[in-house]
Design a protein around this motif. Structure first.
Motif, mmCIF file in Angstrom:
data_model
loop_
_atom_site.group_PDB
_atom_site.id
_atom_site.type_symbol
_atom_site.label_atom_id
_atom_site.label_comp_id
_atom_site.label_asym_id
_atom_site.label_seq_id
_atom_site.Cartn_x
_atom_site.Cartn_y
_atom_site.Cartn_z
ATOM 1 N N LEU A 279 -3.986 9.283 11.838
ATOM 2 C CA LEU A 279 -4.469 10.653 11.733
ATOM 3 C C LEU A 279 -5.245 10.152 9.864
ATOM 4 N N ALA A 280 -4.639 9.161 9.460
ATOM 5 C CA ALA A 280 -5.308 8.956 8.051
ATOM 6 C C ALA A 280 -6.950 8.834 8.212
ATOM 7 N N THR A 281 -7.504 8.452 9.312
ATOM 8 C CA THR A 281 -8.738 8.374 9.703
ATOM 9 C C THR A 281 -9.589 9.734 9.797
ATOM 10 N N VAL A 282 -8.560 10.649 9.892
ATOM 11 C CA VAL A 282 -9.343 11.920 9.989
ATOM 12 C C VAL A 282 -9.903 12.411 8.644
ATOM 13 N N ARG A 283 -11.038 12.894 8.654
ATOM 14 C CA ARG A 283 -11.740 13.484 7.394
ATOM 15 C C ARG A 283 -11.904 15.176 7.184
ATOM 16 N N ASP A 284 -11.629 15.544 6.107
ATOM 17 C CA ASP A 284 -11.737 16.891 6.189
ATOM 18 C C ASP A 284 -13.146 17.398 6.658
ATOM 19 N N GLY A 285 -13.369 18.227 7.711
ATOM 20 C CA GLY A 285 -14.668 18.863 8.099
ATOM 21 C C GLY A 285 -14.955 18.211 9.457
ATOM 22 N N ASP A 286 -14.310 17.092 9.949
ATOM 23 C CA ASP A 286 -14.349 16.400 11.049
ATOM 24 C C ASP A 286 -14.254 17.386 12.350
ATOM 25 N N PRO A 287 -15.312 17.197 13.218
ATOM 26 C CA PRO A 287 -14.879 17.825 14.688
ATOM 27 C C PRO A 287 -13.723 17.169 15.007
ATOM 28 N N VAL A 288 -12.937 18.225 16.000
ATOM 29 C CA VAL A 288 -11.651 17.882 16.472
ATOM 30 C C VAL A 288 -11.790 18.387 18.000
ATOM 31 N N ARG A 289 -11.182 17.691 18.998
ATOM 32 C CA ARG A 289 -11.242 18.386 20.209
ATOM 33 C C ARG A 289 -9.830 18.072 20.771
ATOM 34 N N MET B 10 -1.411 15.784 25.955
ATOM 35 C CA MET B 10 -2.596 16.237 25.535
ATOM 36 C C MET B 10 -3.363 15.346 24.592
ATOM 37 N N ARG B 11 -4.500 15.249 24.460
ATOM 38 C CA ARG B 11 -5.394 14.322 23.820
ATOM 39 C C ARG B 11 -6.046 15.277 22.546
ATOM 40 N N ILE B 12 -5.875 14.645 21.334
ATOM 41 C CA ILE B 12 -6.637 15.059 20.048
ATOM 42 C C ILE B 12 -7.518 13.906 19.771
ATOM 43 N N SER B 13 -8.877 14.302 19.679
ATOM 44 C CA SER B 13 -9.650 13.347 19.352
ATOM 45 C C SER B 13 -10.704 13.717 18.112
ATOM 46 N N TRP B 14 -11.027 12.871 17.258
ATOM 47 C CA TRP B 14 -11.750 13.247 16.215
ATOM 48 C C TRP B 14 -12.799 11.776 16.248
ATOM 49 N N PRO B 15 -14.077 11.857 15.250
ATOM 50 C CA PRO B 15 -14.911 10.801 15.386
ATOM 51 C C PRO B 15 -14.431 9.269 15.195
ATOM 52 N N ALA B 16 -13.371 9.188 14.550
ATOM 53 C CA ALA B 16 -13.055 7.852 14.179
ATOM 54 C C ALA B 16 -11.747 7.303 15.050
ATOM 55 N N GLY B 17 -11.457 8.295 16.202
ATOM 56 C CA GLY B 17 -10.321 7.784 17.104
ATOM 57 C C GLY B 17 -9.788 9.093 17.928
#
Length: 122
Positions: free
Chosen positions: A106-116, A1-8
């Motif tokens: 995952l350190a590039t994930v920010r609190d409140g980022d959309p995740v898919r 599976m793929r987990i995506s957020w704005p920075a990666g």
């Protein structure tokens, strides 16, 4: 599976567990990331009981399901309740598998980022 957020994004390999099967049935899904120390977690709209194999201390990059919060938990380092250099989750979590590649992305994930979260070929 793929987990995506704005920075990666990262991919994950899941084991064949009841919780992983329930998560697979819910994909694709969109959520909002939350951070807790060096852990990213987010609601996945799945409710399952805690499995007998649930663990609180895991390796960085473990894909876990926090049954107490109906959330996917992705630890990559220390949390506020870690002892020493361990990855300690808020409470015992169902183990689903592991992230492929470097979990520190995952350190590039920010609190409140959309995740898919979705299935990918391969």
């Amino acid at each position: 599976m793929r987990i995506s957020w704005p920075a990666g994004h990262l991919t994950a390999t899941l084991d064949d567990t009841p919780t992983a099967q329930a998560l697979a049935e819910a994909l694709p899904l969109a959520s909002t990331a939350r951070t807790w120390g060096e852990e990213v977690y987010f609601d996945v709209g799945v409710t399952v009981p805690r499995e007998t194999t649930a663990q609180q201390v895991v390796e960085p990059g473990t894909v876990a399901f926090w049954a107490d919060g109906d959330a996917l938990a992705l630890p990559y380092g220390l949390t506020p309740i870690s002892r020493g250099d361990e990855c300690r989750l808020a409470s015992p979590c169902n183990l689903l598998g592991h992230l492929d590649g470097d979990p520190r992305l995952l350190a590039t994930v920010r609190d409140g980022d959309p995740v898919r979260v979705e299935w990918v070929d391969g």
